[in-house]
Scaffold this motif. Structure first.
Motif, PDB file in Angstrom:
ATOM      1  N   PHE A 101      21.124   7.223  -5.544  1.00 51.45           N
ATOM      2  CA  PHE A 101      20.276   7.085  -4.370  1.00 51.45           C
ATOM      3  C   PHE A 101      18.992   6.359  -4.761  1.00 51.45           C
ATOM      4  O   PHE A 101      18.544   6.441  -5.912  1.00 51.45           O
ATOM      5  CB  PHE A 101      19.959   8.451  -3.778  1.00 51.45           C
ATOM      6  N   PRO A 102      18.363   5.652  -3.818  1.00 50.11           N
ATOM      7  CA  PRO A 102      17.154   4.873  -4.175  1.00 50.11           C
ATOM      8  C   PRO A 102      16.052   5.717  -4.782  1.00 50.11           C
ATOM      9  O   PRO A 102      15.331   5.242  -5.667  1.00 50.11           O
ATOM     10  CB  PRO A 102      16.728   4.272  -2.830  1.00 50.11           C
ATOM     11  N   TRP A 103      15.889   6.962  -4.308  1.00 50.39           N
ATOM     12  CA  TRP A 103      14.809   7.795  -4.860  1.00 50.39           C
ATOM     13  C   TRP A 103      15.132   8.321  -6.260  1.00 50.39           C
ATOM     14  O   TRP A 103      14.280   8.890  -6.916  1.00 50.39           O
ATOM     15  CB  TRP A 103      14.516   8.963  -3.916  1.00 50.39           C
ATOM     16  N   GLU A 104      16.361   8.121  -6.719  1.00 49.36           N
ATOM     17  CA  GLU A 104      16.736   8.514  -8.076  1.00 49.36           C
ATOM     18  C   GLU A 104      16.723   7.337  -9.045  1.00 49.36           C
ATOM     19  O   GLU A 104      17.033   7.503 -10.218  1.00 49.36           O
ATOM     20  CB  GLU A 104      18.130   9.144  -8.076  1.00 49.36           C
ATOM     21  N   LEU A 105      16.375   6.175  -8.539  1.00 51.36           N
ATOM     22  CA  LEU A 105      16.402   4.965  -9.359  1.00 51.36           C
ATOM     23  C   LEU A 105      15.237   4.968 -10.331  1.00 51.36           C
ATOM     24  O   LEU A 105      14.072   5.056  -9.948  1.00 51.36           O
ATOM     25  CB  LEU A 105      16.333   3.725  -8.466  1.00 51.36           C
ATOM     26  N   LYS A 106      15.547   4.880 -11.624  1.00 55.22           N
ATOM     27  CA  LYS A 106      14.549   4.847 -12.674  1.00 55.22           C
ATOM     28  C   LYS A 106      14.886   3.727 -13.647  1.00 55.22           C
ATOM     29  O   LYS A 106      16.047   3.391 -13.854  1.00 55.22           O
ATOM     30  CB  LYS A 106      14.494   6.188 -13.419  1.00 55.22           C
ATOM     31  N   VAL A 107      13.854   3.179 -14.226  1.00 53.84           N
ATOM     32  CA  VAL A 107      14.017   2.118 -15.213  1.00 53.84           C
ATOM     33  C   VAL A 107      13.505   2.631 -16.548  1.00 53.84           C
ATOM     34  O   VAL A 107      12.376   3.102 -16.647  1.00 53.84           O
ATOM     35  CB  VAL A 107      13.258   0.838 -14.812  1.00 53.84           C
ATOM     36  N   SER A 108      14.342   2.555 -17.559  1.00 54.98           N
ATOM     37  CA  SER A 108      13.959   3.009 -18.902  1.00 54.98           C
ATOM     38  C   SER A 108      14.226   1.916 -19.905  1.00 54.98           C
ATOM     39  O   SER A 108      15.007   0.975 -19.640  1.00 54.98           O
ATOM     40  CB  SER A 108      14.756   4.264 -19.281  1.00 54.98           C
ATOM     41  N   GLU A 109      13.601   2.004 -21.040  1.00 57.41           N
ATOM     42  CA  GLU A 109      13.809   1.021 -22.084  1.00 57.41           C
ATOM     43  C   GLU A 109      15.181   1.221 -22.710  1.00 57.41           C
ATOM     44  O   GLU A 109      15.622   2.337 -22.945  1.00 57.41           O
ATOM     45  CB  GLU A 109      12.738   1.146 -23.169  1.00 57.41           C
ATOM     46  N   GLY A 110      15.833   0.102 -22.960  1.00 63.47           N
ATOM     47  CA  GLY A 110      17.127   0.161 -23.597  1.00 63.47           C
ATOM     48  C   GLY A 110      17.010   0.289 -25.099  1.00 63.47           C
ATOM     49  O   GLY A 110      15.922   0.442 -25.661  1.00 63.47           O
ATOM     50  N   ILE A 111      18.128   0.224 -25.759  1.00 61.98           N
ATOM     51  CA  ILE A 111      18.158   0.298 -27.216  1.00 61.98           C
ATOM     52  C   ILE A 111      17.820  -1.053 -27.790  1.00 61.98           C
ATOM     53  O   ILE A 111      18.393  -2.072 -27.385  1.00 61.98           O
ATOM     54  CB  ILE A 111      19.534   0.767 -27.708  1.00 61.98           C
TER      55      ILE A 111
ATOM     56  N   VAL B  53       0.826  -1.205   0.000  1.00 63.00           N
ATOM     57  CA  VAL B  53       0.000   0.000   0.000  1.00 63.00           C
ATOM     58  C   VAL B  53       0.860   1.254   0.000  1.00 63.00           C
ATOM     59  O   VAL B  53       0.572   2.237  -0.699  1.00 63.00           O
ATOM     60  CB  VAL B  53      -0.952  -0.010   1.210  1.00 63.00           C
ATOM     61  N   LEU B  54       1.954   1.251   0.769  1.00 68.61           N
ATOM     62  CA  LEU B  54       2.764   2.451   0.933  1.00 68.61           C
ATOM     63  C   LEU B  54       3.742   2.681  -0.211  1.00 68.61           C
ATOM     64  O   LEU B  54       4.069   3.816  -0.543  1.00 68.61           O
ATOM     65  CB  LEU B  54       3.546   2.372   2.258  1.00 68.61           C
ATOM     66  N   ILE B  55       4.232   1.612  -0.823  1.00 67.39           N
ATOM     67  CA  ILE B  55       5.272   1.730  -1.845  1.00 67.39           C
ATOM     68  C   ILE B  55       4.671   1.458  -3.217  1.00 67.39           C
ATOM     69  O   ILE B  55       4.041   0.407  -3.432  1.00 67.39           O
ATOM     70  CB  ILE B  55       6.436   0.758  -1.571  1.00 67.39           C
ATOM     71  N   ASN B  56       4.901   2.377  -4.137  1.00 64.33           N
ATOM     72  CA  ASN B  56       4.379   2.226  -5.491  1.00 64.33           C
ATOM     73  C   ASN B  56       5.310   1.329  -6.295  1.00 64.33           C
ATOM     74  O   ASN B  56       6.489   1.644  -6.483  1.00 64.33           O
ATOM     75  CB  ASN B  56       4.251   3.602  -6.151  1.00 64.33           C
ATOM     76  N   ALA B  57       4.802   0.228  -6.752  1.00 58.92           N
ATOM     77  CA  ALA B  57       5.598  -0.708  -7.546  1.00 58.92           C
ATOM     78  C   ALA B  57       4.842  -1.050  -8.816  1.00 58.92           C
ATOM     79  O   ALA B  57       4.265  -2.125  -8.955  1.00 58.92           O
ATOM     80  CB  ALA B  57       5.893  -1.976  -6.737  1.00 58.92           C
ATOM     81  N   PRO B  58       4.794  -0.130  -9.768  1.00 53.58           N
ATOM     82  CA  PRO B  58       4.001  -0.361 -10.985  1.00 53.58           C
ATOM     83  C   PRO B  58       4.623  -1.434 -11.863  1.00 53.58           C
ATOM     84  O   PRO B  58       5.841  -1.627 -11.884  1.00 53.58           O
ATOM     85  CB  PRO B  58       4.038   1.011 -11.676  1.00 53.58           C
ATOM     86  N   LEU B  59       3.772  -2.125 -12.569  1.00 53.46           N
ATOM     87  CA  LEU B  59       4.235  -3.122 -13.519  1.00 53.46           C
ATOM     88  C   LEU B  59       4.783  -2.435 -14.769  1.00 53.46           C
ATOM     89  O   LEU B  59       4.242  -1.424 -15.218  1.00 53.46           O
ATOM     90  CB  LEU B  59       3.103  -4.077 -13.900  1.00 53.46           C
ATOM     91  N   LEU B  60       5.850  -2.976 -15.310  1.00 55.15           N
ATOM     92  CA  LEU B  60       6.406  -2.442 -16.546  1.00 55.15           C
ATOM     93  C   LEU B  60       5.643  -3.010 -17.740  1.00 55.15           C
ATOM     94  O   LEU B  60       4.702  -3.786 -17.591  1.00 55.15           O
ATOM     95  CB  LEU B  60       7.895  -2.803 -16.633  1.00 55.15           C
ATOM     96  N   ASP B  61       6.072  -2.614 -18.913  1.00 55.91           N
ATOM     97  CA  ASP B  61       5.433  -3.116 -20.118  1.00 55.91           C
ATOM     98  C   ASP B  61       5.694  -4.601 -20.278  1.00 55.91           C
ATOM     99  O   ASP B  61       6.561  -5.183 -19.618  1.00 55.91           O
ATOM    100  CB  ASP B  61       5.960  -2.367 -21.343  1.00 55.91           C
ATOM    101  N   GLN B  62       4.945  -5.200 -21.174  1.00 56.47           N
ATOM    102  CA  GLN B  62       5.129  -6.612 -21.440  1.00 56.47           C
ATOM    103  C   GLN B  62       6.555  -6.876 -21.914  1.00 56.47           C
ATOM    104  O   GLN B  62       7.130  -6.098 -22.674  1.00 56.47           O
ATOM    105  CB  GLN B  62       4.122  -7.082 -22.492  1.00 56.47           C
ATOM    106  N   ALA B  63       7.114  -7.968 -21.452  1.00 59.05           N
ATOM    107  CA  ALA B  63       8.503  -8.288 -21.771  1.00 59.05           C
ATOM    108  C   ALA B  63       8.717  -8.382 -23.274  1.00 59.05           C
ATOM    109  O   ALA B  63       7.898  -8.954 -24.003  1.00 59.05           O
ATOM    110  CB  ALA B  63       8.905  -9.605 -21.103  1.00 59.05           C
ATOM    111  N   ASN B  64       9.820  -7.786 -23.723  1.00 63.28           N
ATOM    112  CA  ASN B  64      10.166  -7.792 -25.139  1.00 63.28           C
ATOM    113  C   ASN B  64      11.614  -8.241 -25.253  1.00 63.28           C
ATOM    114  O   ASN B  64      12.522  -7.595 -24.733  1.00 63.28           O
ATOM    115  CB  ASN B  64       9.988  -6.393 -25.743  1.00 63.28           C
TER     116      ASN B  64
END
Length: 297
Positions: A280-290, A48-59
């Motif tokens: 830092f953990p609050w700067e952690l982001k996940v982006s799509e690679g090439i 409830v407290l931590i947002n853990a959204p699902l990413l896009d379908q695996a490619n």
């Protein structure tokens, strides 16, 4: 003369006292039920407290950045950033499992067996060794990641052309020191045994040599630190009179390992961002690679 025969009762084994027994119910099962209940409640609260959204379908054609292993293998992935891949993924885990398996054969004393902190000074050894493992592992990670370079600049006034630049991290020892040309072309054996490496344009025509600077950075220094620092810690505690027997030495070694294992897992989980850079953990982001390329390591 008559002989008197006195009948004696047959000796029966004495029953154990109730306080020496541990029953499955309620002693064990009830504790396990409470632990499972607390774990479930904690998991719901975190969800409830931590947002853990699902990413896009695996490619398969697109690798996320950062690309990470399952959390229980992130400690090994963290080791991959600091040493040779074969050492981090195979040699170090295998050697440590063998050492763990040898613990019961190294410590044959049955005094206090099966008891938490059953020896004198065990709590003190556990706490101190855990702190050493925690602080030491973080210090090595920060140093090898080049995050302590500003200390060198402040203390020594380093600039790009200074000879002390190799102290910034382990990799700098390979690139900044003036290694002679022959240091990267050392034959493996004193006699003329040639090993094909298969990198020639026409097939396996070139010969394999030892790259000493690369070996020193990826294998030599990590091995020296993995063996030397725990040995130094145990020796120091022995000189202080805290380690007096084999069990104390094993307790200090295992406590330091648990702390280091936790730091490696925590760092790989929460402090490695894009390109496996420390953030830092609050700067952690996940982006799509090439597409078609692996994420940076």
């Amino acid at each position: 003369m008559a002989t008197a025969v006195v009948a004696r009762p047959v000796a029966r084994p004495q029953a154990r006292a109730r306080d020496e027994e541990v029953l499955v119910w309620p002693d064990l099962v009830f504790v396990e039920f409470i632990a499972a209940l607390l774990f479930t409640i904690t998991l719901f609260i975190l969800s409830v407290l931590i947002n853990a959204p699902l990413l896009d379908q695996a490619n398969a054609d697109v690798t996320p950045n950062p690309s990470k292993a399952p959390w229980y293998l992130l400690n090994l992935q963290e080791l991959l950033l600091h040493m040779n891949a074969a050492m981090a993924g195979i040699i170090v885990p295998t050697v440590w499992l063998i050492i763990l398996g040898a613990f019961p054969y190294f410590d044959r004393d049955t005094d206090g067996q099966g008891a938490w902190f059953g020896t004198e000074g065990a709590v003190r050894l556990t706490v101190v060794s855990g702190i050493v493992g925690f602080v030491g592992t973080w210090a090595l990670i920060l140093w090898d990641s080049g995050k302590v370079a500003f200390f060198l600049n402040d203390w020594f006034g380093l600039s790009g052309g200074d000879t002390m630049r190799f102290l910034e991290n382990v990799r700098s020892m390979q690139s900044q020191l003036p290694w002679p040309e022959w240091a990267s072309k050392i034959t493996y054996l004193p006699f003329n045994l040639k090993l094909l490496d298969g990198t020639g344009s026409g097939g396996p025509t070139t010969f394999q040599h030892l790259d000493f600077p690369g070996w020193l950075v990826e294998q030599g220094i990590p091995t020296a630190l993995l063996v030397g620092l725990p040995s130094l810690m145990i020796y120091t505690l022995w000189r202080m009179g805290w380690v007096v027997n084999r069990r104390d030495a094993l307790l200090a070694l295992f406590s330091g390992f648990v702390a280091s294992y936790g730091v490696l897992t925590l760092c790989g989980t929460a402090f490695r961002g894009q390109g496996q850079e420390l953030v830092f953990p609050w700067e952690l982001k996940v982006s799509e690679g090439i597409p078609g390329q692996e994420a940076g390591h």
